[in-house]
Design an enzyme around this catalytic site. Structure first.
Site, PDB file in Angstrom:
ATOM      1  N   THR A  42      -9.009   6.205  -2.698  1.00  0.00           N
ATOM      2  CA  THR A  42     -10.993   5.428  -2.957  1.00  0.00           C
ATOM      3  C   THR A  42     -11.114   6.682  -2.669  1.00  0.00           C
ATOM      4  OG1 THR A  42     -10.008   4.874  -0.281  1.00  0.00           O
ATOM      5  CG2 THR A  42      -9.558   3.211  -2.085  1.00  0.00           C
TER       6      THR A  42
ATOM      7  N   LYS B   8      -0.367  14.173   0.920  1.00  0.00           N
ATOM      8  CA  LYS B   8      -1.537  14.422   0.605  1.00  0.00           C
ATOM      9  C   LYS B   8      -2.125  16.149   0.264  1.00  0.00           C
ATOM     10  CE  LYS B   8      -3.839  10.467   2.787  1.00  0.00           C
ATOM     11  NZ  LYS B   8      -4.691   9.362   1.774  1.00  0.00           N
TER      12      LYS B   8
ATOM     13  N   LYS C 299     -14.611   7.466  -5.060  1.00  0.00           N
ATOM     14  CA  LYS C 299     -16.436   8.210  -3.918  1.00  0.00           C
ATOM     15  C   LYS C 299     -16.729   9.570  -4.854  1.00  0.00           C
ATOM     16  CE  LYS C 299     -14.598   6.111  -0.358  1.00  0.00           C
ATOM     17  NZ  LYS C 299     -13.425   6.480   1.721  1.00  0.00           N
TER      18      LYS C 299
ATOM     19  N   LYS D  71     -10.007  13.890   3.946  1.00  0.00           N
ATOM     20  CA  LYS D  71      -8.617  12.841   3.998  1.00  0.00           C
ATOM     21  C   LYS D  71      -8.054  13.003   4.844  1.00  0.00           C
ATOM     22  CE  LYS D  71      -7.576  13.987  -0.280  1.00  0.00           C
ATOM     23  NZ  LYS D  71      -7.074  12.290  -1.208  1.00  0.00           N
ATOM     24  N   ARG D  72      -6.873  11.800   5.280  1.00  0.00           N
ATOM     25  CA  ARG D  72      -6.102  12.006   6.634  1.00  0.00           C
ATOM     26  C   ARG D  72      -5.414  13.064   6.617  1.00  0.00           C
ATOM     27  NH1 ARG D  72      -6.229   7.941  10.555  1.00  0.00           N
ATOM     28  NH2 ARG D  72      -4.153   8.944  11.925  1.00  0.00           N
TER      29      ARG D  72
ATOM     30  N   HIS E  88       0.613  -1.446  -0.751  1.00  0.00           N
ATOM     31  CA  HIS E  88      -0.280  -0.014   0.128  1.00  0.00           C
ATOM     32  C   HIS E  88       0.490   0.841  -0.291  1.00  0.00           C
ATOM     33  CE1 HIS E  88      -4.329  -1.002   0.774  1.00  0.00           C
ATOM     34  NE2 HIS E  88      -3.253  -2.590   1.029  1.00  0.00           N
TER      35      HIS E  88
HETATM   36  C1  LIG Z   1     -12.158   6.779   1.945  1.00  0.00           C
HETATM   37  C2  LIG Z   1     -12.488   7.107   2.686  1.00  0.00           C
HETATM   38  C3  LIG Z   1     -10.514   7.389   3.468  1.00  0.00           C
HETATM   39  C4  LIG Z   1      -9.777   7.428   2.372  1.00  0.00           C
HETATM   40  O1  LIG Z   1      -9.253   8.592   1.630  1.00  0.00           O
HETATM   41  P1  LIG Z   1      -8.771   9.469   0.362  1.00  0.00           P
HETATM   42  O2  LIG Z   1      -8.976  10.511   0.129  1.00  0.00           O
HETATM   43  O3  LIG Z   1      -8.634   7.865  -0.683  1.00  0.00           O
HETATM   44  O4  LIG Z   1      -7.304   9.040   1.094  1.00  0.00           O
HETATM   45  C5  LIG Z   1     -10.775   7.444   4.364  1.00  0.00           C
HETATM   46  N1  LIG Z   1     -10.997   7.347   5.691  1.00  0.00           N
HETATM   47  C6  LIG Z   1     -12.830   7.756   5.281  1.00  0.00           C
HETATM   48  C7  LIG Z   1     -13.656   7.216   6.296  1.00  0.00           C
HETATM   49  C8  LIG Z   1     -13.073   6.921   3.452  1.00  0.00           C
HETATM   50  O5  LIG Z   1     -14.602   6.436   4.076  1.00  0.00           O
END
Ligand SMILES: *Cc1c(COP(=O)(O)O)cnc(C)c1O
Length: 816
Positions: free
Chosen positions: A658, A556, A662, A550-551, A359
């Site tokens: 991911t 990022k 979404k 995101k985190r 990952h």
């Molecule tokens: C999808 C998701 C992530 C991943 O987000 P990235 O933008 O790919 O880092 C992190 N936290 C939650 C709660 C998510 O649903």
């Protein structure tokens, strides 16, 4: 002979559900309609749903036994599941019926949904991926088991106090968990410490301490199928006998204390998304979970097979990142030392059984463990790792790897400095397949961090681009859009997301486009109402909703986003009368509790928000909001409301992402770098429907190699310089002018490791292109529709079908 049981076949009409509700409230919760509080109704409703899942579960389990299927064990330290109630209702097709049944007894279903706590047994993307994969395995009928840890405390709750992150414990089990079945009869001993003694061919592990792992099972429903799977999570239980000696000596307190200490192993999830400090308790967690899991799968196999001869025909074990890699030496130990298989036969089995997903490309995020610690806690496993390493280095040398440097690089043990075991190397050597999670990431993995291994084992490396489940991330989270799609192209997209391509034919259809816009607006209004309720902030649902959720991590690049916000703010103040496109910039995400820079970034976002939101000159033209406590449920509420998706990591750092998938699925346009799955998203939705900017992974390497000089960029770009100076001199933090000086120096003078300044000018230009497109509302809508229509391949169903075919070699069960 088994007794023939008679039980009620539960129906799914509103009437049948209402009867179940009353029964479950009465006999399951122990309340009646007079004493029940909303939480009790939720509990009763959950039990009524669970009963219906159990019916399917029994059928599936029986079929699996009858067909002697090959099973997949998906091992993950994290499962970020979120809520279960709505998801289960939709999977069973009883959402409306349950709503009616609850209304009949005077309960508004929407109002109790929010009472369910998130099962937040994960940090972010990696844990959510595991949850999406469980959903897809069940829906496709793949006989799959998720295995992990039942943490008492999940991901911390994030509060924002005076603009700063404050962590609160997440005791998610407080009100009980109606979805799980405790299995006190399924317990395994997990040993630590002690010493080893060699006895002809096998080894005995003696004088250990131990803790027991007890199973808790959760039913994972497939969507619109009878197929269900199981998520089995382990909880630590001290042995009663362990306490007995102290207890007998009258030291009751010490007896209870030692019990608490050994049960600490499943107490909490480490709130760190990539690098976990080499804590002994973390290593104990990793071993605890794989040890119980390996014992459990051998036991299950031997229930229907008399010898282990065909073990690898019936068992596939997948390692979600390196956290469960100790499963490899543990399975060898069990096969050789307990079941007395020969070493060679055991090794052969291992390679057929295991597969591993990498990952991360960042070397500092690759997991290693101190040899001294491993040897003290798991002496037998360290021996096995050494033996695997010796055999591997022989093999490598047979295949032509003689160069000392190469041997050093590939060895399972890093000998530079304090000796450490490289968990990724162990995973690669012992697996038959290793995959990356996007095309770019898989390529870089083979050409960069694992290049030596890719040369040695060219057939071992492959790609499976990540995916997300359309059931949760569109069907459940975005009812207005889901309904519109159902009415326009039918409902098949829920199990075949490529069906969304049918929406392409509706571009230019004015009534569809209007309905599409109305659905988006409805979600934006919902989010604006929530924000008003929680933060008192008011914003215009017709503004452009720009989202980075995101985190919080330097790679990022939330900082790049903040810099753009500051420059936009300065431009508005300088020329307020220009025809500004109103924007609401939304941030959400947690910072690892020990990650100082990430926490400072959160504070900066909030300080900038205070300045921008309270400047009367700015008004509705720009608003900034940090939404606290990002998690699955907040994501489900925010993502459907996004117009713009910020995917702006430094190229070559985000393995896949991911969140990007979404957001595109919910009709947001992406502004992003050529990183991770952004590249494939652009290919699928059309380059004219995505805003790509910035240095490519190759250019990033070249820049660094040539000697990157961020200060020069700072000096040459007046707007950027001004923004950075404002950060440095306390323009946003007059109460503490030096608060953000570290951010300034990190970017300008200390190397700007993530190349924020190098991508800044192109990012701002891309944002201007975003504004121009947004004022052309028909053009924007057409692009948004193209995004929804084009993301079909990013379904986790597609990803799981690829894993099943190319990696696990398993087939769906025949549900008859
Ligand atoms: C999808 C998701 C992530 C991943 O987000 P990235 O933008 O790919 O880092 C992190 N936290 C939650 C709660 C998510 O649903």
């Amino acid at each position: 002979m088994t007794a023939r049981l008679e039980f009620d076949q539960l129906q799914s009409s509103a009437e049948a559900l209402r009867r179940s509700l009353s029964n479950r409230l009465m006999y399951g919760v122990g309340k009646d309609a007079v004493t029940a509080i909303p939480q009790d109704w939720l509990h009763a409703a959950a039990l009524a749903v669970r009963d219906r899942l159990v019916q399917r579960w029994m059928v599936t389990t029986r079929r699996q036994y009858e067909q002697d299927v090959k099973r997949v064990y998906y091992l993950s330290m994290e499962f970020l599941i979120g809520r279960t109630f709505s998801n289960a209702l939709l999977a069973l097709g009883i959402y409306d019926q349950m709503k009616e049944a609850l209304a009949d007894v005077g309960v508004d279903m929407e109002s109790i949904l929010d009472l369910e706590p998130d099962a937040a047994l994960g940090n972010g993307g990696l844990g959510r991926l595991a949850a999406c994969f469980l959903d897809s395995m069940a829906t496709l009928g793949i006989p799959g088991f998720g295995y992990g840890i039942r943490y008492d405390y999940g991901m911390f709750r994030q509060q924002i106090v005076d603009g700063e992150q404050v962590e609160a414990p997440d005791y998610w089990l407080r009100a009980g968990n109606p979805w799980e079945f405790p299995r006190p009869e399924v317990q395994y001993r997990v040993h630590f410490g002690g010493r080893t003694v060699r006895r002809d061919g096998h080894v005995e592990w003696l004088d250990t301490q131990h803790v027991n792992a007890m199973a808790y099972d959760t039913v994972i429903p497939g969507y619109a199928t009878d197929a269900t799977n199981t998520l089995r999570l382990w909880s630590a239980r001290a042995d009663e006998e362990l306490d007995l000696s102290a207890f007998n000596q009258g030291d009751y307190q010490r007896a209870v204390e030692s019990r608490n200490i050994s049960e600490n192993v499943s107490r909490l999830l480490y709130p760190d998304d990539s690098t976990v400090a080499g804590r002994e308790l973390r290593l104990r967690q990793e071993y605890f979970f794989v040890c119980a899991t390996m014992q459990d799968l051998i036991r299950r196999y031997l229930r229907t097979h008399s010898t282990l001869a065909r073990f690898s025909d019936k068992v596939a074990v997948h390692l979600n990142d390196t956290h469960p890699v100790l499963a490899i030496p543990e399975l060898i130990r069990l096969l050789v030392d307990v079941h007395r298989m020969s070493w060679d036969e055991a090794i052969g089995n291992i390679r057929r059984v295991f597969s591993y997903t990498n990952h991360t490309l960042m070397p500092e995020a690759l997991e290693t463990w101190d040899v001294e610690l491993l040897g003290r806690l798991l002496p037998r496993h360290l021996q096995i790792i050494y033996d695997i390493n010796a055999a591997f280095l022989d093999e490598a040398s047979d295949k032509g790897a003689h160069e000392l440097d190469m041997i050093r690089r590939m060895s399972l043990v890093d000998e530079s400095g304090q000796r450490r075991v490289r968990m990724a190397h162990l995973a690669i050597v012992a697996s038959h397949k290793v995959n990356g999670v996007s095309k770019l990431h898989s390529q870089l993995m083979q050409h960069d961090i694992f290049a030596d291994f890719a040369r040695l084992y060219p057939d071992r490396f492959t790609n499976v681009t990540n995916g997300i489940t359309p059931r949760r991330w569109l069907g459940q989270s975005n009812p207005p859009l889901a309904r519109l799609i159902d009415e326009s192209i039918g409902t098949k997209w829920r199990t075949d997301l490529t069906e969304l391509a049918g929406l392409r034919g509706l571009r230019g259809d004015a009534s569809f486009e209007a309905a599409f816009r109305a659905a988006k607006r409805c979600n934006k209004v919902r989010l604006a109402q929530r924000a008003k309720l929680r933060s008192g902030m008011v914003f215009d649902p017709d503004a452009l909703f720009d989202m980075q959720v995101k985190r919080i991590h330097e790679y990022k690049r939330q900082l790049l986003n903040v810099l753009h916000v500051i420059v936009r703010y300065n431009r508005i103040v300088a020329d307020p009368q220009r025809d500004w496109v109103p924007r609401v910039v939304l941030f959400a995400g947690k910072a690892a509790s020990a990650y100082r820079m990430a926490k400072t970034i959160i504070k900066l976002i909030n300080d900038v928000a205070v300045k921008v939101n309270n400047d009367p000159v700015v008004g509705e033209r720009l608003k900034v909001l940090f939404v606290p406590n990002y998690g699955v449920s907040i994501a489900e509420m925010m993502i459907p409301a996004a117009d713009l998706s910020e995917q702006i990591s430094t190229a070559g750092t985000e393995a896949s992402g991911t969140g990007n998938m979404k957001l595109a699925l919910n009709g947001a346009l992406t502004i992003g770098t050529l990183d991770g799955a952004n590249i494939e998203i652009g290919e699928s939705v059309g380059q004219e429907n995505i805003f790509i900017f910035g240095n490519t992974a190759e250019q990033v390497n070249a820049l660094r190699a040539a000697g990157y000089r961020p200060r020069q960029i700072y000096e040459e770009n007046a707007e950027l310089r001004n923004a950075l100076d404002q950060i440095r001199t306390g323009f946003f933090s007059p109460d503490d002018p030096a608060r953000f000086s570290e951010i300034f120096y990190t970017l300008v003078d200390w190397g700007d490791h993530y190349l924020v300044l190098a991508d800044f000018a192109e990012f701002v230009a891309a944002q201007e292109a975003v504004d121009r497109r947004f004022v052309d509302m028909p053009g924007w809508t057409a692009s948004a529709i193209a995004n929804v229509a084009g993301v079909g391949q990013f379904s986790s169903d597609r990803a799981i079908a690829e894993y099943a075919r190319d990696i696990w070699n398993v087939k769906p069960i025949d549900m008859g």
